[in-house]
Design an enzyme around this catalytic site. Structure first.
Site, PDB file in Angstrom:
ATOM      1  N   ASP A  45       0.838  -1.206   0.000  1.00 28.67           N
ATOM      2  CA  ASP A  45       0.000   0.000   0.000  1.00 28.67           C
ATOM      3  C   ASP A  45       0.873   1.257   0.000  1.00 28.67           C
ATOM      4  O   ASP A  45       0.364   2.378  -0.061  1.00 28.67           O
ATOM      5  CB  ASP A  45      -1.016  -0.010   1.154  1.00 28.67           C
ATOM      6  CG  ASP A  45      -0.366  -0.058   2.527  1.00 28.67           C
ATOM      7  OD1 ASP A  45       0.873  -0.111   2.609  1.00 28.67           O
ATOM      8  OD2 ASP A  45      -1.117  -0.050   3.526  1.00 28.67           O
ATOM      9  N   ASP A  84      -0.934  -6.384  -0.270  1.00 29.72           N
ATOM     10  CA  ASP A  84      -1.206  -5.711   0.998  1.00 29.72           C
ATOM     11  C   ASP A  84      -2.703  -5.530   1.210  1.00 29.72           C
ATOM     12  O   ASP A  84      -3.413  -5.165   0.277  1.00 29.72           O
ATOM     13  CB  ASP A  84      -0.576  -4.306   0.960  1.00 29.72           C
ATOM     14  CG  ASP A  84       0.404  -4.075   2.077  1.00 29.72           C
ATOM     15  OD1 ASP A  84       0.404  -4.839   3.053  1.00 29.72           O
ATOM     16  OD2 ASP A  84       1.185  -3.118   1.953  1.00 29.72           O
ATOM     17  N   LYS A 112      -0.975  -9.510   3.137  1.00 28.71           N
ATOM     18  CA  LYS A 112      -0.206  -8.975   4.272  1.00 28.71           C
ATOM     19  C   LYS A 112      -1.080  -8.020   5.080  1.00 28.71           C
ATOM     20  O   LYS A 112      -1.804  -7.207   4.498  1.00 28.71           O
ATOM     21  CB  LYS A 112       1.050  -8.251   3.774  1.00 28.71           C
ATOM     22  CG  LYS A 112       1.857  -7.617   4.903  1.00 28.71           C
ATOM     23  CD  LYS A 112       3.226  -7.164   4.460  1.00 28.71           C
ATOM     24  CE  LYS A 112       3.252  -5.821   3.776  1.00 28.71           C
ATOM     25  NZ  LYS A 112       2.756  -4.696   4.610  1.00 28.71           N
ATOM     26  N   GLU A 114      -1.091  -5.487   8.768  1.00 26.63           N
ATOM     27  CA  GLU A 114      -0.297  -4.839   9.812  1.00 26.63           C
ATOM     28  C   GLU A 114      -0.962  -5.004  11.173  1.00 26.63           C
ATOM     29  O   GLU A 114      -2.147  -4.710  11.312  1.00 26.63           O
ATOM     30  CB  GLU A 114      -0.178  -3.339   9.507  1.00 26.63           C
ATOM     31  CG  GLU A 114       0.531  -3.051   8.198  1.00 26.63           C
ATOM     32  CD  GLU A 114       0.655  -1.557   7.902  1.00 26.63           C
ATOM     33  OE1 GLU A 114       0.311  -0.729   8.776  1.00 26.63           O
ATOM     34  OE2 GLU A 114       1.093  -1.238   6.789  1.00 26.63           O
ATOM     35  N   GLU A 181       9.501  -3.860  10.222  1.00 27.17           N
ATOM     36  CA  GLU A 181       9.910  -2.561   9.654  1.00 27.17           C
ATOM     37  C   GLU A 181      10.434  -1.606  10.720  1.00 27.17           C
ATOM     38  O   GLU A 181       9.779  -1.389  11.760  1.00 27.17           O
ATOM     39  CB  GLU A 181       8.691  -1.941   8.935  1.00 27.17           C
ATOM     40  CG  GLU A 181       8.983  -0.587   8.302  1.00 27.17           C
ATOM     41  CD  GLU A 181       7.941  -0.148   7.282  1.00 27.17           C
ATOM     42  OE1 GLU A 181       7.048  -0.951   6.927  1.00 27.17           O
ATOM     43  OE2 GLU A 181       8.034   1.008   6.824  1.00 27.17           O
TER      44      GLU A 181
END
Ligand code: KIV
EC number: 2.1.2.11
Length: 264
Positions: A45, A84, A112, A114, A181
């Site tokens: 993204d 994402d 994916k 978060e 990250e």
């Protein structure tokens, strides 16, 4: 040519071979990265920032990711393709099932998401329905307004301990890859050693099981700024294909990321 699979990525970790990955958003770059031998391609993204010129990733939609996933899939013959899940597209398990279905139908082999422990039920539910999941911890850009900016995470011991526990919980819930990250290199190492699944770092030091960069950062063409953890391989080589080849070589040989591209 053997297609990269999630078990192939796991075998690389087990053999101590570094995994190489880049973001891509269209068929031409996907084909170039694929031909150079990148293991995984992420339709991130980050496209909100590097393609659409937004300040953050929050405005990106499932339709945006699906559109670019279809293009990337057409350009990819070998690499593993991950899409994402954008901001708020997996706020509930049910929402995640329908949005993951859209992205898998567009050509992704994994999605994916978060976040930490709160995602465990969603991850298990997606796995049961045939959707492999990649986790994402550390600086999770969809939470930029919670963090108060794009800041390195896990510098305090209590934060680092919490992140390690979240990573273990995600693995137990069923993620098969983890993106980590912007954390101190020592934490990147600790998480990679603690998990059996591959950990792909971006600004997480040299000891993760692999590396990923946003392609625009790797080419040094991002509109606004160059993150400390990235390296401009195009200036060094003067040629896009050579830039990708050098990135792959430096990740595989442990040259990238150096201390200069890592956090303490
Ligand atoms: O959106 C993205 O490109 C990402 C990478 C930074 C890992 O999540």
């Amino acid at each position: 040519m053997k297609k990269v699979t999630v078990s192939g990525l796991l075998k690389k970790k087990q053999a101590g071979e570094k995994i190489t990955s880049l973001t891509a958003y269209d068929a031409s770059f996907a084909k170039m990265f694929d031909e150079q031998g990148v293991d995984a391609i992420l339709i991130g993204d980050s496209l909100g920032m590097v393609l659409q010129g937004e300040d953050d990733t929050l405005p990106v939609t499932v339709d945006d990711i699906a559109y670019h996933t279809r293009s990337v899939r057409k350009g990819t013959a070998r690499a593993f393709v991950i899409a994402d899940m954008p901001f708020m597209s997996y706020a509930t398990p049910e929402q995640s099932y329908s949005n993951a279905a859209t992205l898998m139908a567009a050509g992704a082999s994994m999605v994916k998401m978060e976040g930490g422990r709160w995602l465990c039920e969603t991850i298990a539910g997606l796995n049961l329905r045939g959707v492999p999941v990649c986790g994402h911890l550390g600086l999770t850009p969809q939470s930029v307004h919670v963090f108060g900016g794009f800041k390195v995470q896990g510098r305090e011991q209590s934060q680092a301990d919490k992140l390690l526990e979240e990573a273990k919980a995600l693995e137990a819930a069923g993620i098969q890859l983890l993106v980590l990250e912007c954390v101190p290199a020592s934490l990147g190492k600790a998480v990679s050693e603690a998990l059996s699944i591959p950990v792909i770092g971006i600004g997480a030091g040299k000891d993760t099981d692999g590396q990923i960069l946003v392609m625009h950062d790797m080419f040094g063409i991002s509109a606004n700024y160059m993150p400390k953890f990235s390296k401009n391989y195009l200036t060094e080589t003067g040629d896009m294909r050579k830039a990708v080849a050098l990135y792959i070589e430096e990740v595989q040989n442990g040259v990238f990321p150096s201390q200069e591209h890592s956090f303490e």
